[in-house]
Motif scaffolding. Structure first.
Motif, PDB file in Angstrom:
ATOM      1  N   ILE A 192      49.064  54.079  27.983  1.00  0.00           N
ATOM      2  CA  ILE A 192      50.012  53.148  28.102  1.00  0.00           C
ATOM      3  C   ILE A 192      50.817  52.632  26.847  1.00  0.00           C
ATOM      4  CG2 ILE A 192      50.361  50.890  29.308  1.00  0.00           C
ATOM      5  CD1 ILE A 192      48.196  51.611  31.134  1.00  0.00           C
ATOM      6  N   GLN A 193      49.832  52.433  25.959  1.00  0.00           N
ATOM      7  CA  GLN A 193      50.458  51.799  24.668  1.00  0.00           C
ATOM      8  C   GLN A 193      51.333  52.622  23.983  1.00  0.00           C
ATOM      9  OE1 GLN A 193      47.776  50.822  21.151  1.00  0.00           O
ATOM     10  NE2 GLN A 193      48.243  48.664  21.628  1.00  0.00           N
ATOM     11  N   ARG A 194      51.099  53.911  24.231  1.00  0.00           N
ATOM     12  CA  ARG A 194      51.740  55.018  23.417  1.00  0.00           C
ATOM     13  C   ARG A 194      53.338  54.887  24.019  1.00  0.00           C
ATOM     14  NH1 ARG A 194      47.408  58.340  22.770  1.00  0.00           N
ATOM     15  NH2 ARG A 194      47.654  59.276  24.700  1.00  0.00           N
ATOM     16  N   LEU A 195      53.277  54.942  25.584  1.00  0.00           N
ATOM     17  CA  LEU A 195      54.586  54.941  26.145  1.00  0.00           C
ATOM     18  C   LEU A 195      55.247  53.394  26.107  1.00  0.00           C
ATOM     19  CD1 LEU A 195      53.326  56.471  29.319  1.00  0.00           C
ATOM     20  CD2 LEU A 195      54.698  57.625  27.637  1.00  0.00           C
ATOM     21  N   ARG A 196      54.514  52.504  26.004  1.00  0.00           N
ATOM     22  CA  ARG A 196      54.986  50.960  25.822  1.00  0.00           C
ATOM     23  C   ARG A 196      54.390  50.430  24.627  1.00  0.00           C
ATOM     24  NH1 ARG A 196      59.487  50.554  26.866  1.00  0.00           N
ATOM     25  NH2 ARG A 196      59.159  48.476  26.948  1.00  0.00           N
ATOM     26  N   PRO A 197      55.051  50.828  23.398  1.00  0.00           N
ATOM     27  CA  PRO A 197      54.281  50.156  22.352  1.00  0.00           C
ATOM     28  C   PRO A 197      53.887  48.781  22.124  1.00  0.00           C
ATOM     29  CG  PRO A 197      56.137  51.665  21.802  1.00  0.00           C
ATOM     30  CD  PRO A 197      56.238  51.315  23.068  1.00  0.00           C
ATOM     31  N   GLY A 198      54.318  47.761  22.723  1.00  0.00           N
ATOM     32  CA  GLY A 198      54.415  46.375  22.795  1.00  0.00           C
ATOM     33  C   GLY A 198      52.807  46.098  23.671  1.00  0.00           C
ATOM     34  N   THR A 199      52.340  46.913  24.395  1.00  0.00           N
ATOM     35  CA  THR A 199      51.258  46.449  25.438  1.00  0.00           C
ATOM     36  C   THR A 199      49.919  46.308  24.560  1.00  0.00           C
ATOM     37  OG1 THR A 199      51.907  48.619  26.664  1.00  0.00           O
ATOM     38  CG2 THR A 199      49.684  47.985  26.950  1.00  0.00           C
ATOM     39  N   GLN A 200      49.536  45.220  25.070  1.00  0.00           N
ATOM     40  CA  GLN A 200      48.285  44.568  24.547  1.00  0.00           C
ATOM     41  C   GLN A 200      47.050  45.300  25.361  1.00  0.00           C
ATOM     42  OE1 GLN A 200      47.782  40.306  24.861  1.00  0.00           O
ATOM     43  NE2 GLN A 200      45.540  40.480  24.479  1.00  0.00           N
ATOM     44  N   LEU A 201      45.981  45.804  24.288  1.00  0.00           N
ATOM     45  CA  LEU A 201      44.809  46.545  24.561  1.00  0.00           C
ATOM     46  C   LEU A 201      43.524  45.617  24.671  1.00  0.00           C
ATOM     47  CD1 LEU A 201      45.282  50.150  23.761  1.00  0.00           C
ATOM     48  CD2 LEU A 201      46.233  49.212  25.598  1.00  0.00           C
ATOM     49  N   LEU A 202      42.773  45.840  25.584  1.00  0.00           N
ATOM     50  CA  LEU A 202      41.392  45.320  25.274  1.00  0.00           C
ATOM     51  C   LEU A 202      40.287  46.325  25.700  1.00  0.00           C
ATOM     52  CD1 LEU A 202      39.574  42.729  24.790  1.00  0.00           C
ATOM     53  CD2 LEU A 202      39.904  42.061  27.239  1.00  0.00           C
ATOM     54  N   GLU A 203      39.678  46.873  24.868  1.00  0.00           N
ATOM     55  CA  GLU A 203      38.549  47.870  25.020  1.00  0.00           C
ATOM     56  C   GLU A 203      37.354  47.144  24.905  1.00  0.00           C
ATOM     57  OE1 GLU A 203      39.487  50.999  22.317  1.00  0.00           O
ATOM     58  OE2 GLU A 203      41.457  51.490  23.388  1.00  0.00           O
ATOM     59  N   LEU A 204      36.512  47.161  26.031  1.00  0.00           N
ATOM     60  CA  LEU A 204      35.237  46.298  25.968  1.00  0.00           C
ATOM     61  C   LEU A 204      33.993  47.139  25.846  1.00  0.00           C
ATOM     62  CD1 LEU A 204      36.354  43.948  29.028  1.00  0.00           C
ATOM     63  CD2 LEU A 204      36.003  43.309  26.513  1.00  0.00           C
ATOM     64  N   PRO A 205      32.974  46.899  25.217  1.00  0.00           N
ATOM     65  CA  PRO A 205      31.666  47.533  24.937  1.00  0.00           C
ATOM     66  C   PRO A 205      30.837  46.789  25.912  1.00  0.00           C
ATOM     67  CG  PRO A 205      31.807  45.821  23.404  1.00  0.00           C
ATOM     68  CD  PRO A 205      33.231  45.792  24.076  1.00  0.00           C
ATOM     69  N   ALA A 206      29.820  47.796  26.582  1.00  0.00           N
ATOM     70  CA  ALA A 206      29.004  47.331  27.484  1.00  0.00           C
ATOM     71  C   ALA A 206      29.550  46.987  28.984  1.00  0.00           C
ATOM     72  CB  ALA A 206      28.135  46.061  27.141  1.00  0.00           C
ATOM     73  N   CYS A 207      30.659  48.026  29.278  1.00  0.00           N
ATOM     74  CA  CYS A 207      31.585  47.538  30.343  1.00  0.00           C
ATOM     75  C   CYS A 207      31.810  48.899  30.818  1.00  0.00           C
ATOM     76  CB  CYS A 207      32.825  46.719  29.871  1.00  0.00           C
ATOM     77  SG  CYS A 207      33.989  46.508  31.122  1.00  0.00           S
ATOM     78  N   GLY A 208      31.768  48.864  32.318  1.00  0.00           N
ATOM     79  CA  GLY A 208      32.010  50.007  33.057  1.00  0.00           C
ATOM     80  C   GLY A 208      33.422  50.124  33.725  1.00  0.00           C
ATOM     81  N   HIS A 209      33.583  50.552  34.910  1.00  0.00           N
ATOM     82  CA  HIS A 209      34.745  50.727  35.767  1.00  0.00           C
ATOM     83  C   HIS A 209      35.417  49.322  36.173  1.00  0.00           C
ATOM     84  CE1 HIS A 209      38.169  52.724  37.493  1.00  0.00           C
ATOM     85  NE2 HIS A 209      37.775  52.377  38.691  1.00  0.00           N
ATOM     86  N   SER A 210      34.645  48.132  35.989  1.00  0.00           N
ATOM     87  CA  SER A 210      35.087  46.914  36.639  1.00  0.00           C
ATOM     88  C   SER A 210      34.789  45.715  35.729  1.00  0.00           C
ATOM     89  CB  SER A 210      34.251  46.643  37.850  1.00  0.00           C
ATOM     90  OG  SER A 210      34.336  47.554  38.926  1.00  0.00           O
ATOM     91  N   PRO A 211      35.731  45.765  34.906  1.00  0.00           N
ATOM     92  CA  PRO A 211      35.732  44.734  33.615  1.00  0.00           C
ATOM     93  C   PRO A 211      35.639  43.388  34.234  1.00  0.00           C
ATOM     94  CG  PRO A 211      37.372  46.271  33.001  1.00  0.00           C
ATOM     95  CD  PRO A 211      36.982  46.561  34.427  1.00  0.00           C
TER      96      PRO A 211
END
Length: 266
Positions: free
Chosen positions: A221-240
């Motif tokens: 998503i971020q590559r396609l839309r460079p302004g996208t904000q990402l949040l990658e969460l440790p200790a987290c499965g499919h339901s953040p």
């Protein structure tokens, strides 16, 4: 979730009853966030997260069950979803629902399949912004393996009984989702071209331990839309929103504050 109501839309030539609930509806000037559930979700399966989200952010909310889920009109036993089922939700069901409930330019908050539907809707319709948790842009081997495991669990454990707490017809919810995801025709499903067309601001969230998808989903998503904000969460499965609700709410609050304009959605 208490206080659910029903509205009837017409979809594929038939009346379809949609279960929904409004949150903080009395604050009519507040931004509106529409919550789009996962592949086995419903109004009640969100539990108290949408209410907590709306209270902490000071926004209104709409939670609803897609056709086939929760207390909404179930899927017919002989109905098989096609590979474009999420496109049809975004292009047909959501516009009909928003028209019936007089919703214009909302914020979208989608989880898993609901995140994909949010992205598809945002590609063709005006939204204030979209927050997507563990969305799918393409089918990964990890997803298929986990969904195969869910099928075995449904057939051999009490999963059906547990889902019956959230769906009037658990077979409708489970087999609609599971059948199409395991259909070989679905392996080539891909929405990267649609995501590339989105103009609205985006927040994409994924857990490092997601059993249904890799970080390549939100990084694409971020590559396609460079302004996208990402949040990658440790200790987290499919339901953040279940595993890391504080982090998700904080990120959503900052995202809405940054991107909110004086032209509020209704």
């Amino acid at each position: 979730m208490s206080g659910t109501a029903f509205v009837t839309i017409h979809w594929r030539g038939q009346p379809v009853r949609i279960e929904h609930a409004w949150l903080r509806a009395q604050d009519s000037a507040a931004p509106l966030v529409v919550f789009l559930h996962e592949g086995l979700g419903s109004v009640s399966m969100w539990k108290d997260f949408p209410q907590r989200f709306c209270e902490e952010l000071g926004v209104r909310g709409l939670v609803f069950s897609r056709p086939g889920y929760g207390r909404s009109t179930p899927r017919a036993a002989d109905e098989r979803w096609a590979p474009d089922f999420m496109h049809r939700q975004a292009d047909e069901v959501l516009p009909a629902l928003f028209d019936a409930l007089e919703i214009d330019t909302p914020w979208l908050f989608g989880h898993s399949d609901g995140g994909s539907i949010a992205l598809l809707y945002a590609a063709r319709h005006a939204v204030a912004g979209a927050m997507v948790l563990a969305p799918h842009l393409f089918v990964e081997a990890l997803s298929v393996t986990s969904i195969e495991g869910a099928k075995q669990a449904y057939l051999t454990t009490d999963l059906k009984q547990r889902l019956a707490r959230y769906h009037d017809d658990p077979d409708s919810a489970f087999w609609g989702w599971n059948g199409i995801w395991l259909d070989p025709a679905f392996r080539s499903w891909n929405i990267e071209a649609e995501v590339a067309r989105i103009e609205a601001p985006l927040l994409a969230v994924q857990g490092l331990d997601d059993e249904y998808g890799t970080l390549e989903q939100i990084r694409t998503i971020q590559r396609l839309r460079p302004g996208t904000q990402l949040l990658e969460l440790p200790a987290c499965g499919h339901s953040p929103h279940r595993d890391q609700p504080v982090a998700v709410i904080a990120a959503a609050q900052a995202f809405i504050r940054t991107n909110h304009t004086t032209r509020g959605p209704r």
